[in-house]
Design a protein around this motif. Structure first.
Motif, short mmCIF file in Angstrom:
data_model
loop_
_atom_site.label_atom_id
_atom_site.label_comp_id
_atom_site.label_asym_id
_atom_site.label_seq_id
_atom_site.Cartn_x
_atom_site.Cartn_y
_atom_site.Cartn_z
N LEU A 169 0.83 -1.21 0.00
CA LEU A 169 0.00 0.00 0.00
C LEU A 169 0.86 1.26 0.00
O LEU A 169 0.54 2.24 -0.67
CB LEU A 169 -0.94 0.00 1.20
N ILE A 170 1.95 1.24 0.74
CA ILE A 170 2.83 2.42 0.81
C ILE A 170 3.49 2.68 -0.53
O ILE A 170 3.58 3.83 -0.97
CB ILE A 170 3.87 2.23 1.93
N VAL A 171 3.96 1.64 -1.20
CA VAL A 171 4.69 1.84 -2.45
C VAL A 171 3.78 1.81 -3.68
O VAL A 171 4.26 1.98 -4.80
CB VAL A 171 5.83 0.80 -2.63
N SER A 172 2.48 1.64 -3.48
CA SER A 172 1.58 1.50 -4.63
C SER A 172 1.52 2.76 -5.50
O SER A 172 1.31 2.66 -6.71
CB SER A 172 0.17 1.14 -4.15
N GLY A 173 1.71 3.92 -4.92
CA GLY A 173 1.66 5.16 -5.70
C GLY A 173 2.96 5.50 -6.40
O GLY A 173 3.02 6.45 -7.17
N THR A 174 4.00 4.74 -6.16
CA THR A 174 5.30 5.03 -6.77
C THR A 174 5.43 4.30 -8.10
O THR A 174 4.63 3.42 -8.43
CB THR A 174 6.45 4.60 -5.85
N GLU A 175 6.47 4.66 -8.83
CA GLU A 175 6.74 3.97 -10.09
C GLU A 175 7.14 2.52 -9.77
O GLU A 175 7.91 2.28 -8.85
CB GLU A 175 7.88 4.68 -10.82
N ASP A 176 6.61 1.59 -10.51
CA ASP A 176 6.84 0.15 -10.30
C ASP A 176 6.39 -0.31 -8.92
O ASP A 176 6.94 -1.27 -8.36
CB ASP A 176 8.31 -0.22 -10.50
N GLY A 177 5.40 0.33 -8.36
CA GLY A 177 4.91 0.00 -7.02
C GLY A 177 4.35 -1.42 -6.92
O GLY A 177 4.56 -2.10 -5.92
N GLY A 178 3.67 -1.86 -7.98
CA GLY A 178 3.12 -3.21 -7.95
C GLY A 178 4.20 -4.28 -7.90
O GLY A 178 4.12 -5.24 -7.13
N GLY A 179 5.23 -4.09 -8.71
CA GLY A 179 6.34 -5.04 -8.71
C GLY A 179 7.10 -5.03 -7.40
O GLY A 179 7.50 -6.08 -6.88
#
Length: 184
Positions: free
Chosen positions: A132-142
């Protein structure tokens, strides 16, 4: 119906015999390593490999590829190799059916798997929050998927780590039965 049940029971018996044969072979491996000190060393190596794997997941797509590769594959090799050896040294408690264990072994195994299950659930909650924290960043899903994989691997190695850390030294007499059967 009884014929089918008979075939299933025969299949189950063959599987138990096959697992017993695997355990006989495994019990003769690494006889000089069957001490608490060796198992604890391997437990520390598994945890260190898991932490290296997690750090590799943290650096996925945020650091140079070499940093990720060293963390991810180095941690995988370290944790995987030490975990393999640790499973040999903890014997049937870490991988066998509980019907093949005596009461003491069953109790050790249930305690270790209960604690490792609780930690695995907590690690999966951490993975969800990290995703959830990294979901808004580039390549967040990976990045979230890599962290989930690293934490899942960490959680699945914990039962063997707990057994390796807490089991007492093996009694050499326990393996005489296996040695006698293998020489026949």
């Amino acid at each position: 119906m009884s014929e089918k049940r008979g075939r299933l029971a025969a299949y189950w018996e063959r599987q138990l015999e096959r697992l017993e044969e695997v355990e006989r072979k495994r019990a003769l491996r690494l006889p000089g390593w069957r001490t608490r000190k060796r198992r604890r060393t391997l437990s520390v190596l598994v945890v260190a490999g898991d932490l290296l794997l997690i750090s590799g997941a943290v650096f996925f797509k945020t650091a140079p590829d070499l940093v990720f590769l060293v963390g991810w594959f180095g941690g995988s090799l370290l944790a995987g190799g030490a975990h393999y050896l640790l499973r040999i040294l903890t014997g049937k408690m870490s991988g066998g059916f509980s019907t093949r264990l005596d009461e003491r072994e069953r109790e050790w195994r249930h305690r270790a798997t209960f604690v490792s299950y609780q930690v695995l659930v907590a690690l999966m909650v951490v993975a969800v929050f990290y995703a959830l924290i990294v979901s808004g960043t580039e390549d967040g899903g990976g990045r979230g998927a890599m962290m989930g994989a690293a934490l899942l691997v960490t959680g699945t190695t914990l039962a063997a780590v707990i057994l390796g850390w807490s089991l007492p030294d093996d009694d050499p007499e326990d393996f005489q039965d296996f040695e006698e059967v293998s020489t026949r």
